[in-house]
Design a protein around this motif. Structure first.
Motif, short mmCIF file in Angstrom:
data_model
loop_
_atom_site.label_atom_id
_atom_site.label_comp_id
_atom_site.label_asym_id
_atom_site.label_seq_id
_atom_site.Cartn_x
_atom_site.Cartn_y
_atom_site.Cartn_z
N SER A 1 21.83 -46.53 31.72
CA SER A 1 20.63 -46.58 32.57
C SER A 1 19.73 -47.75 32.19
O SER A 1 19.05 -48.32 33.04
CB SER A 1 19.85 -45.27 32.45
OG SER A 1 20.63 -44.21 32.95
N ALA B 1 20.96 -50.88 33.76
CA ALA B 1 20.65 -50.91 35.19
C ALA B 1 19.16 -51.06 35.44
O ALA B 1 18.74 -51.45 36.54
CB ALA B 1 21.16 -49.64 35.87
N GLY B 2 18.33 -50.72 34.45
CA GLY B 2 16.88 -50.92 34.59
C GLY B 2 16.11 -49.70 35.03
O GLY B 2 15.04 -49.82 35.64
N ALA C 1 21.30 -55.86 40.06
CA ALA C 1 22.47 -55.55 40.89
C ALA C 1 22.97 -56.81 41.59
O ALA C 1 24.17 -57.06 41.68
CB ALA C 1 22.12 -54.47 41.91
N PHE D 1 26.74 -53.40 38.05
CA PHE D 1 26.89 -52.20 38.88
C PHE D 1 26.97 -50.98 37.99
O PHE D 1 27.79 -50.91 37.07
CB PHE D 1 28.16 -52.29 39.74
CG PHE D 1 28.39 -51.07 40.60
CD1 PHE D 1 27.83 -51.00 41.86
CD2 PHE D 1 29.13 -49.99 40.13
CE1 PHE D 1 28.01 -49.87 42.66
CE2 PHE D 1 29.32 -48.86 40.92
CZ PHE D 1 28.77 -48.81 42.18
N LEU D 2 26.11 -49.99 38.27
CA LEU D 2 26.13 -48.73 37.52
C LEU D 2 26.67 -47.63 38.43
O LEU D 2 26.06 -47.30 39.44
CB LEU D 2 24.72 -48.37 37.04
CG LEU D 2 24.55 -46.97 36.44
CD1 LEU D 2 25.38 -46.80 35.16
CD2 LEU D 2 23.08 -46.68 36.15
N ALA D 3 27.84 -47.10 38.07
CA ALA D 3 28.33 -45.90 38.75
C ALA D 3 27.65 -44.73 38.06
O ALA D 3 27.85 -44.48 36.88
CB ALA D 3 29.84 -45.81 38.64
N MET D 4 26.82 -44.02 38.82
CA MET D 4 25.93 -43.06 38.17
C MET D 4 26.61 -41.73 37.86
O MET D 4 27.52 -41.30 38.54
CB MET D 4 24.72 -42.83 39.07
CG MET D 4 24.00 -44.14 39.34
SD MET D 4 22.30 -43.92 39.80
CE MET D 4 21.95 -45.58 40.38
N GLU E 1 30.84 -43.49 44.59
CA GLU E 1 30.39 -44.49 43.63
C GLU E 1 31.46 -45.57 43.45
O GLU E 1 31.18 -46.76 43.42
CB GLU E 1 30.08 -43.85 42.26
CG GLU E 1 28.88 -42.89 42.27
CD GLU E 1 27.57 -43.61 42.51
OE1 GLU E 1 27.03 -43.46 43.63
OE2 GLU E 1 27.10 -44.33 41.61
N GLN F 1 31.77 -47.93 46.34
CA GLN F 1 30.78 -49.01 46.27
C GLN F 1 31.22 -50.08 45.27
O GLN F 1 31.09 -51.28 45.52
CB GLN F 1 29.42 -48.46 45.86
CG GLN F 1 28.82 -47.52 46.90
CD GLN F 1 27.60 -46.81 46.38
OE1 GLN F 1 26.70 -47.43 45.82
NE2 GLN F 1 27.56 -45.51 46.53
#
Lengths: 428, 262
Positions: B51, B54-55, B82, B87-90, B157, B160
């Motif tokens: 996290s 990703a910020g 981004a 890219f963060l897959a949450m 996710e 994307q």
């Protein structure tokens, strides 16, 4: 409320016993907007004293007990503490409640299928008073002062393939009165768009008759200039198996107060009432609606959604649904959702549901007011979408649910653009 | 060839009990083409690392740096990161009511690429990617993640990930809550993105199961906000056998570990 003598389930109606000091179940009991002008006690008392028009066994706070009259003199001068005026800044009404409404009424221009008749009639026309009776002083003031009315008639069994557009163009800010009657004859089908624009200070009464088996949609757009003040009572009388869809879209104007009502007069009726409002800094957008289930087996569905941005943007939504003893088999739902986009905006939301019979299919009410969800924004931004675009995506989605109910593609497109413009104003 | 470099990263969060330090000096370098697995017990700070990269505003960096090809990532806004290729897959993708998947995907792709994708090829690409991940076509018309099951959200996710083609993908426990079939489908998606080249992967997981399908080049073991051991894929096998007990710190944990061995 010791006056309640009949058996009633009353949900959300004001309580005499404040559970927080200064608050009733409905929220603040004394409008801070109008409090300076009066030394009267809190609303519990104020509401009780406002007890004309009721009947034996009808509690004064019940919507059934509301005073209705064609005579202005029957309504006392407003103090701002009345239950139905407590959120409205009377000072900004510019005399609609206190002056003789002698200004020139906004001009009315109608376009649409030629089968739809348009007449300008005098006060004595028999269709005037066929669906409406003033329920407040501002509406009664318009009734007392209007000089002529526009009557729109959709002939029996006529199905309009294009919408009827009524442009109501204000050109003066002298307090004025306006009167419109829309009659959908038996088994007709039409969409009527009322487009309020320009500058005006006007109290308006719109009577809507939906005869048996007719299907009428009325869209009332308030796209006024910034200085407009507009009070609009829009009362509909719904016949047997008739369908009525009402959409209120309030975007422009300094103060706009729309009070729509749907009254079922025969079984099988259906009413859908939708609303969309976007209040900017300093704007007061108010909607108070009433659904009167007076007969059996009718259906109503109400959904109003609003977005607010900027300092002192103020939206008010009060939804009264009354299911009378006779209205067995009623199915009813009402909801209001508000999205506060910035600090300094305020939304008051009061869903009232009165149920006098247990033999109904369903009755529900809901209200929610919140901010844009930070986690929604984070998700969209984590996909590269800039914050302002992300906000617009979410707000557009929120309001689109109402726009898509209109089902007139050109109008839907225009309103989508209007919402975009609102969003672009502050770029919040 | 790109490099994502994390140096001596310290991260805190505000809690009701005051500020709590979660990451206590993490250093990590990932290059294009590499897959790094970060493994560790619950509460070790793995997801905080994801996290923070990703910020997410909840996490405050108190010291240390994150750079992407020398650019200061910490100075970038969430959306800029981004667009820079992260890219963060949450772990728990949120539902966004009122925004359709179609609209969302196109808007994001436009933002990331700086220009709108060509409509015809884009629609085809989305359809093909959805089919490969076995996502029903009607999902495109639904609102973002609304009413999707846990497994469906994870697939979306990865959808994307495949469409946006980031420089670095951070997968935050993408495997948790997936059954074996879904795990395979999701892993294949990650491997496809990897084989297309130009991507480095940071795979955060609690379990070794996903490492049967996605082969890591490096394994880092995370305990209490720090990397306590690093190695190649063989380290994952050892964790499979032994669990995290031997990394346990503090007397209480040591006693439990001792008792387990007895």
């Amino acid at each position: 409320m010791t006056e309640i003598t009949t058996e009633k389930a009353r949900i959300g109606a004001p309580s005499a016993q404040p559970f927080i000091n200064g608050f009733t179940e409905e929220g603040e009991s004394l409008s801070p907007i109008n409090s300076a002008t009066s030394r009267a006690p809190l609303a519990g008392e104020a509401v009780k004293r406002h007890s004309h028009g009721g009947g034996v066994g009808i509690p004064d706070s019940s919507r059934a007990g509301r005073l209705t009259s064609y005579n202005l003199a029957d309504f006392k001068p407003l103090t701002g503490l009345e239950e139905d005026w407590r959120f409205t800044p009377l000072k900004r009404l510019r005399g609609l409640h206190s002056e003789v409404l002698s200004g020139a009424a906004p001009t009315v221009t109608v376009s649409g299928p030629e089968q739809v008749t348009v007449e300008t009639v005098a006060r004595g026309d028999k269709r005037i008073g066929s669906a409406g009776i003033p329920e407040d002083r501002v509406s009664a003031n318009a009734w007392e002062n209007f000089s002529e009315a526009t009557v729109l008639t959709i002939p029996a069994e006529f199905e309009a393939d294009t919408e009827v557009t009524v442009v109501i163009e204000g050109t003066s800010t002298e307090a004025a009165a306006q009167h419109l009657v829309i009659v959908a004859n038996k088994f007709s089908k039409a969409v009527v768009v009322l487009n309020h624009q320009g500058s005006a200070v006007v109290s308006e009464n719109i009577e809507i008759v939906i005869e048996d088996g007719a299907n009428l949609t009325v869209v009332s757009l308030q796209e006024w200039n910034d200085d407009a003040v507009h009070a609009s009572s829009q009362q509909a009388k719904i016949g047997r198996d008739a369908k009525f869809k009402h959409v209120v879209v309030s975007l422009g104007g300094d103060l706009v107060r729309v009070t729509p009502s749907a009254r079922f007069t025969a079984p099988g009726g259906e009413a859908e009432m939708f609303g969309l409002y976007f209040a900017d800094a300093g704007q007061h957008l108010e909607q108070r609606l009433f659904v009167d289930h007076a007969v059996a087996n009718c259906t109503s569905n109400v959904l109003y959604k609003g977005a607010l941005q900027g300092r002192n943007a103020h939206a008010v939504w009060v939804g009264d649904v009354l299911i009378r003893k006779e209205a067995e088999g009623t199915d009813s739902y009402e909801a209001n959702r508000n999205l506060l986009l910035t600090d300094g905006a305020r939304a008051d939301s009061v869903p009232n549901l009165e149920i006098e019979t247990g033999l109904i299919k369903g009755a529900g009410h809901a209200s929610a007011t919140g901010r844009l969800d930070d986690e929604h924004l984070f998700y969209l931004m984590a996909r590269g979408i800039p914050e302002d675009v992300a906000r617009r995506l979410v707000v557009r989605g929120f309001l689109h649910e109402i726009i898509q109910q209109i089902k007139v593609p050109a109008l839907e497109e225009r309103l989508t653009e209007a919402v975009e413009r609102e969003l672009a104003v502050t770029n919040n | 060839m790109s490099t994502l470099e994390i140096k001596d990263l310290h991260v805190s969060i505000d809690t009701e009990q005051g500020t709590k330090e979660i990451l206590k000096g993490v250093s990590l370098t990932i290059k294009t083409g590499q897959t790094h697995a970060i493994m560790g017990p619950n509460g070790s700070g793995k997801s905080t690392l994801a996290s923070t990269i990703a910020g997410h505003p909840r996490y405050k960096v108190t010291s240390g740096t994150i750079t992407l090809d020398g650019e200061d990532v910490l100075a970038m806004s969430v959306d800029a990161r981004a667009r820079a290729g992260l890219f963060l897959a949450m772990q728990y993708p949120v539902e966004v009511p009122g925004v359709s998947m179609t609209n969302f995907l196109r808007t994001a792709k436009t933002a990331i690429d700086g220009e709108a994708p060509k409509l015809r090829t884009w629609t085809k690409d989305v359809k093909a990617a959805m089919a490969q991940l076995r996502i029903d076509a009607d999902f495109a018309e639904r609102n973002v993640n609304e009413g999707f099951s846990g497994g469906e959200k994870k697939r979306v996710e990865i959808l994307q990930l495949e469409l946006f083609k980031p420089k670095f993908a951070i997968l935050d426990e993408t495997d948790s809550g997936l059954d074996v079939d879904a795990l395979k489908v999701v892993s294949e998606g990650v491997n496809r993105a990897h084989e297309a080249g130009n991507m480095g992967t940071l795979l955060i997981t609690h379990y070794t199961r996903i490492l049967r399908y996605i082969k890591p080049d490096f394994v880092h073991v995370f305990v209490d906000g720090q990397v306590v051991e690093e190695g190649g894929p063989e380290l994952a096998d050892r964790l499979e056998e032994e669990g995290y007990d031997r990394y346990a710190t503090g007397a209480g944990a040591a006693t439990i570990a001792a008792a387990a061995q007895a």
